[in-house]
Design a protein around this motif. Structure first.
Motif, PDB file in Angstrom:
ATOM      1  N   VAL A 248       0.625  -0.915   0.295  1.00 44.75           N
ATOM      2  CA  VAL A 248      -0.143   0.447  -0.133  1.00 44.75           C
ATOM      3  C   VAL A 248       1.036   1.312   0.012  1.00 44.75           C
ATOM      4  CG1 VAL A 248      -1.660  -1.372   1.020  1.00 44.75           C
ATOM      5  CG2 VAL A 248       0.079   0.215   2.460  1.00 44.75           C
ATOM      6  N   LEU A 249       2.344   1.207   0.819  1.00 46.37           N
ATOM      7  CA  LEU A 249       2.815   2.489   0.246  1.00 46.37           C
ATOM      8  C   LEU A 249       4.137   2.647  -0.584  1.00 46.37           C
ATOM      9  CD1 LEU A 249       3.569   2.432   4.463  1.00 46.37           C
ATOM     10  CD2 LEU A 249       2.226   3.679   3.099  1.00 46.37           C
ATOM     11  N   ARG A 250       3.847   1.588  -1.439  1.00 42.84           N
ATOM     12  CA  ARG A 250       4.755   1.656  -2.838  1.00 42.84           C
ATOM     13  C   ARG A 250       3.919   1.717  -3.783  1.00 42.84           C
ATOM     14  NH1 ARG A 250       9.408  -3.194  -1.681  1.00 42.84           N
ATOM     15  NH2 ARG A 250      10.421  -2.132  -0.748  1.00 42.84           N
ATOM     16  N   HIS A 251       2.489   1.026  -4.108  1.00 42.30           N
ATOM     17  CA  HIS A 251       2.645   0.247  -5.490  1.00 42.30           C
ATOM     18  C   HIS A 251       0.674   0.684  -5.282  1.00 42.30           C
ATOM     19  CE1 HIS A 251       6.250  -1.653  -5.586  1.00 42.30           C
ATOM     20  NE2 HIS A 251       5.517  -2.283  -4.798  1.00 42.30           N
TER      21      HIS A 251
ATOM     22  N   SER B 230       6.484   1.656  -6.963  1.00 38.37           N
ATOM     23  CA  SER B 230       5.784   2.595  -8.705  1.00 38.37           C
ATOM     24  C   SER B 230       5.186   3.223  -9.016  1.00 38.37           C
ATOM     25  CB  SER B 230       5.094   1.442  -8.587  1.00 38.37           C
ATOM     26  OG  SER B 230       3.524   0.340  -8.022  1.00 38.37           O
ATOM     27  N   VAL B 231       4.231   3.962  -7.747  1.00 34.50           N
ATOM     28  CA  VAL B 231       3.001   4.623  -7.769  1.00 34.50           C
ATOM     29  C   VAL B 231       4.299   6.304  -7.817  1.00 34.50           C
ATOM     30  CG1 VAL B 231       1.723   4.119  -7.065  1.00 34.50           C
ATOM     31  CG2 VAL B 231       2.889   5.415  -5.641  1.00 34.50           C
ATOM     32  N   ASP B 232       3.974   7.445  -8.998  1.00 33.76           N
ATOM     33  CA  ASP B 232       4.850   8.356  -9.083  1.00 33.76           C
ATOM     34  C   ASP B 232       4.772   9.433  -8.022  1.00 33.76           C
ATOM     35  OD1 ASP B 232       6.765  10.024 -10.788  1.00 33.76           O
ATOM     36  OD2 ASP B 232       4.321  10.980 -11.557  1.00 33.76           O
ATOM     37  N   ILE B 233       5.823   9.306  -6.837  1.00 33.54           N
ATOM     38  CA  ILE B 233       6.174  10.180  -5.744  1.00 33.54           C
ATOM     39  C   ILE B 233       7.271  10.526  -5.604  1.00 33.54           C
ATOM     40  CG2 ILE B 233       4.383   9.470  -3.802  1.00 33.54           C
ATOM     41  CD1 ILE B 233       8.339   8.324  -3.705  1.00 33.54           C
ATOM     42  N   ASP B 234       7.893  11.546  -5.236  1.00 29.77           N
ATOM     43  CA  ASP B 234       9.451  12.181  -5.439  1.00 29.77           C
ATOM     44  C   ASP B 234       9.453  12.040  -3.717  1.00 29.77           C
ATOM     45  OD1 ASP B 234      11.988  13.183  -4.916  1.00 29.77           O
ATOM     46  OD2 ASP B 234      10.788  15.612  -5.680  1.00 29.77           O
ATOM     47  N   LEU B 235      11.291  11.091  -3.799  1.00 31.68           N
ATOM     48  CA  LEU B 235      11.466  10.506  -2.366  1.00 31.68           C
ATOM     49  C   LEU B 235      12.575  12.419  -1.777  1.00 31.68           C
ATOM     50  CD1 LEU B 235      12.640   6.914  -2.598  1.00 31.68           C
ATOM     51  CD2 LEU B 235      10.599   8.024  -1.412  1.00 31.68           C
ATOM     52  N   GLY B 236      12.116  12.966  -2.366  1.00 26.13           N
ATOM     53  CA  GLY B 236      13.485  14.385  -2.161  1.00 26.13           C
ATOM     54  C   GLY B 236      14.346  14.161  -1.862  1.00 26.13           C
ATOM     55  N   LEU B 237      15.236  12.603  -2.618  1.00 26.17           N
ATOM     56  CA  LEU B 237      16.587  12.398  -1.638  1.00 26.17           C
ATOM     57  C   LEU B 237      17.231  13.106  -3.537  1.00 26.17           C
ATOM     58  CD1 LEU B 237      16.643   9.177  -2.228  1.00 26.17           C
ATOM     59  CD2 LEU B 237      16.833  10.199  -0.652  1.00 26.17           C
ATOM     60  N   SER B 238      18.404  13.948  -2.173  1.00 24.33           N
ATOM     61  CA  SER B 238      19.412  14.892  -3.803  1.00 24.33           C
ATOM     62  C   SER B 238      20.117  13.698  -3.887  1.00 24.33           C
ATOM     63  CB  SER B 238      20.615  15.594  -2.156  1.00 24.33           C
ATOM     64  OG  SER B 238      19.909  16.225  -1.253  1.00 24.33           O
TER      65      SER B 238
ATOM     66  N   GLU C  58      18.939  -3.188 -24.099  1.00 22.78           N
ATOM     67  CA  GLU C  58      18.557  -1.303 -23.738  1.00 22.78           C
ATOM     68  C   GLU C  58      18.703  -1.022 -22.890  1.00 22.78           C
ATOM     69  OE1 GLU C  58      13.822  -2.894 -22.233  1.00 22.78           O
ATOM     70  OE2 GLU C  58      14.319  -3.021 -23.804  1.00 22.78           O
ATOM     71  N   GLY C  59      19.908  -2.199 -22.028  1.00 21.05           N
ATOM     72  CA  GLY C  59      20.039  -1.639 -20.371  1.00 21.05           C
ATOM     73  C   GLY C  59      19.648  -1.822 -19.416  1.00 21.05           C
ATOM     74  N   LEU C  60      19.231  -1.065 -18.213  1.00 19.34           N
ATOM     75  CA  LEU C  60      18.858  -1.832 -17.626  1.00 19.34           C
ATOM     76  C   LEU C  60      17.524  -0.761 -17.481  1.00 19.34           C
ATOM     77  CD1 LEU C  60      21.222  -2.403 -14.229  1.00 19.34           C
ATOM     78  CD2 LEU C  60      19.649  -4.100 -15.122  1.00 19.34           C
ATOM     79  N   THR C  61      16.424  -1.085 -17.273  1.00 16.61           N
ATOM     80  CA  THR C  61      15.402   0.097 -16.694  1.00 16.61           C
ATOM     81  C   THR C  61      14.476  -0.351 -15.585  1.00 16.61           C
ATOM     82  OG1 THR C  61      14.220  -1.448 -18.152  1.00 16.61           O
ATOM     83  CG2 THR C  61      15.399   0.718 -19.601  1.00 16.61           C
ATOM     84  N   SER C  62      13.709   0.762 -15.572  1.00 16.22           N
ATOM     85  CA  SER C  62      13.284   0.394 -13.960  1.00 16.22           C
ATOM     86  C   SER C  62      11.807  -0.047 -13.964  1.00 16.22           C
ATOM     87  CB  SER C  62      12.801   2.315 -13.381  1.00 16.22           C
ATOM     88  OG  SER C  62      11.985   3.006 -14.622  1.00 16.22           O
ATOM     89  N   GLN C  63      11.259  -0.615 -15.056  1.00 20.25           N
ATOM     90  CA  GLN C  63      10.300  -1.786 -15.078  1.00 20.25           C
ATOM     91  C   GLN C  63       8.718  -1.091 -13.984  1.00 20.25           C
ATOM     92  OE1 GLN C  63      10.893  -4.414 -17.033  1.00 20.25           O
ATOM     93  NE2 GLN C  63      12.492  -3.998 -17.564  1.00 20.25           N
ATOM     94  N   SER C  64       8.224  -1.681 -13.044  1.00 18.21           N
ATOM     95  CA  SER C  64       7.215  -0.900 -12.822  1.00 18.21           C
ATOM     96  C   SER C  64       7.653  -0.269 -11.826  1.00 18.21           C
ATOM     97  CB  SER C  64       6.451  -1.974 -12.443  1.00 18.21           C
ATOM     98  OG  SER C  64       6.892  -2.789 -11.534  1.00 18.21           O
ATOM     99  N   ARG C  65       8.367  -0.145 -11.483  1.00 19.32           N
ATOM    100  CA  ARG C  65       9.264   0.847 -10.324  1.00 19.32           C
ATOM    101  C   ARG C  65       9.394   2.252 -10.873  1.00 19.32           C
ATOM    102  NH1 ARG C  65      10.257  -2.740  -4.671  1.00 19.32           N
ATOM    103  NH2 ARG C  65      10.230  -4.775  -6.285  1.00 19.32           N
ATOM    104  N   GLN C  66      10.213   3.232  -9.673  1.00 19.90           N
ATOM    105  CA  GLN C  66      10.355   4.245  -9.867  1.00 19.90           C
ATOM    106  C   GLN C  66      12.259   4.506 -10.569  1.00 19.90           C
ATOM    107  OE1 GLN C  66       9.218   7.160  -6.818  1.00 19.90           O
ATOM    108  NE2 GLN C  66       8.108   7.919  -9.139  1.00 19.90           N
ATOM    109  N   HIS C  67      13.137   3.387 -10.109  1.00 13.69           N
ATOM    110  CA  HIS C  67      14.529   3.900 -10.586  1.00 13.69           C
ATOM    111  C   HIS C  67      14.900   2.172 -10.149  1.00 13.69           C
ATOM    112  CE1 HIS C  67      13.623   7.209  -7.773  1.00 13.69           C
ATOM    113  NE2 HIS C  67      14.602   7.580  -9.080  1.00 13.69           N
TER     114      HIS C  67
END
Ligand code: HQG
Length: 183
Positions: free
Chosen positions: A14-17, A78-86, A109-118
Motif C-alpha cells: 500500500v505504501l509503494r504500489h 511504482s506510484v509517482d512520488i518524489d522521495l526528495g533525495l539529493s 536496452e540496458g537496465l530500465t526501471s520496469q514497474s518501479r520509479q528507479h
C-alpha cells in the motif's frame, strides 16, 4: 502474535504500489497518514499501532520511515512520488542482480526501471545475489561502472535504507560477471 512478515508485505504494497487498497492517499513525497494505516492493519490483521511501530523498527531492510503521524516507504515505489533525495556520488562500482531470462533485453536496452520509479543497485555483490535469488531461474550479476556514469552526468540517489537508485543504466556501463567469479 500478528504475522509481522504478512503485515510488512501489506505495508510495502500500500505504501509503494496501491495506496487505495488501504484507503490511503500518498502526498507528493510518499507520506501517508499513520493512523489510517494502523486502523486498516488492526481490522485486517488484528495488530495494534505499537505492533506497526515495532514492525517498522525491526524491519530487516528498514523499508519504512515514520515521522510524527506520517509513514512512508523509503524506496521501491511504482506510484509517482518524489522521495526528495539529493543526488549522491556513488561508489565507483555498483551491482545489480537479475535473471538470465532478462539478459537479452538488458544487453539491448540496458537496465530500465520496469514497474518501479528507479533501477535498484547495491554496493555489495552479496546484496545483488540476494535480490537475484528472489526469482526462479539462473542468477546473473551485473557490475555497473557507476564512476563512468557519474562522470557522464548521470544521477544517483542513495535511499534512506542504503539502496542506490538511478533512472536507467545504458548497456555500455554494464559488465556481466561470470559464475566462476561468483563462487
Ligand atoms: C529486470 C526488493 C528486462 C531487473 C529487492 C529485475 C530490491 C529488465 C526486474 C528491490 C530490464 C525488475 C528491487 C530490461 C531491468 N529488460 N528486464 N531492460 N531492466 N530488468 O523487482 O531490482 O524487498 O522491479 O533486472 O531487494 O529486482 O521489495 O527490481 O529483475 O532492492 O524491499 O526487471 O526490490 O526489495 O524487478 O528489485 P524489480 P529488482 P524489497
Amino acid at each position: 502474535m500478528p504475522n509481522d512478515i504478512q503485515i510488512s508485505k501489506f505495508m510495502s504494497l500500500v505504501l509503494r504500489h496501491a495506496p487505495e487498497e488501504a484507503g490511503l492517499i500518498l502526498d507528493e513525497n510518499g507520506w501517508a497518514d499513520l493512523g489510517t494505516l494502523c486502523a486498516v492493519i488492526r481490522q485486517k490483521f488484528g495488530a495494534s499501532a505499537s505492533d506497526v511501530e515495532r514492525i517498522v523498527a525491526e524491519n530487516p531492510k528498514k523499508r519504512f520511515a515514520i515521522a510524527g503521524n506520517r509513514i512512508r516507504a523509503v524506496q521501491g515505489h511504482s506510484v509517482d512520488i518524489d522521495l526528495g533525495l539529493s543526488p549522491s556520488i556513488p561508489p565507483a562500482v555498483l551491482y545489480h542482480g537479475t535473471k538470465e531470462d532478462s539478459l537479452h533485453a538488458i544487453r539491448r536496452e540496458g537496465l530500465t526501471s520496469q514497474s518501479r520509479q528507479h533501477v535498484h543497485l547495491s554496493k555489495e555483490i552479496e546484496t545483488a545475489l540476494i535480490v537475484a535469488r528472489r526469482r526462479k531461474g539462473k542468477n546473473v550479476i551485473l557490475r555497473i561502472d557507476s564512476a563512468a556514469m557519474a562522470g557522464d552526468g548521470l544521477t544517483f540517489f542513495l535511499s534512506d535504507n542504503g539502496v542506490w537508485l538511478t533512472d536507467s543504466v545504458p548497456p555500455r556501463y554494464l559488465l556481466e560477471i561470470s559464475e566462476r567469479e561468483l563462487s
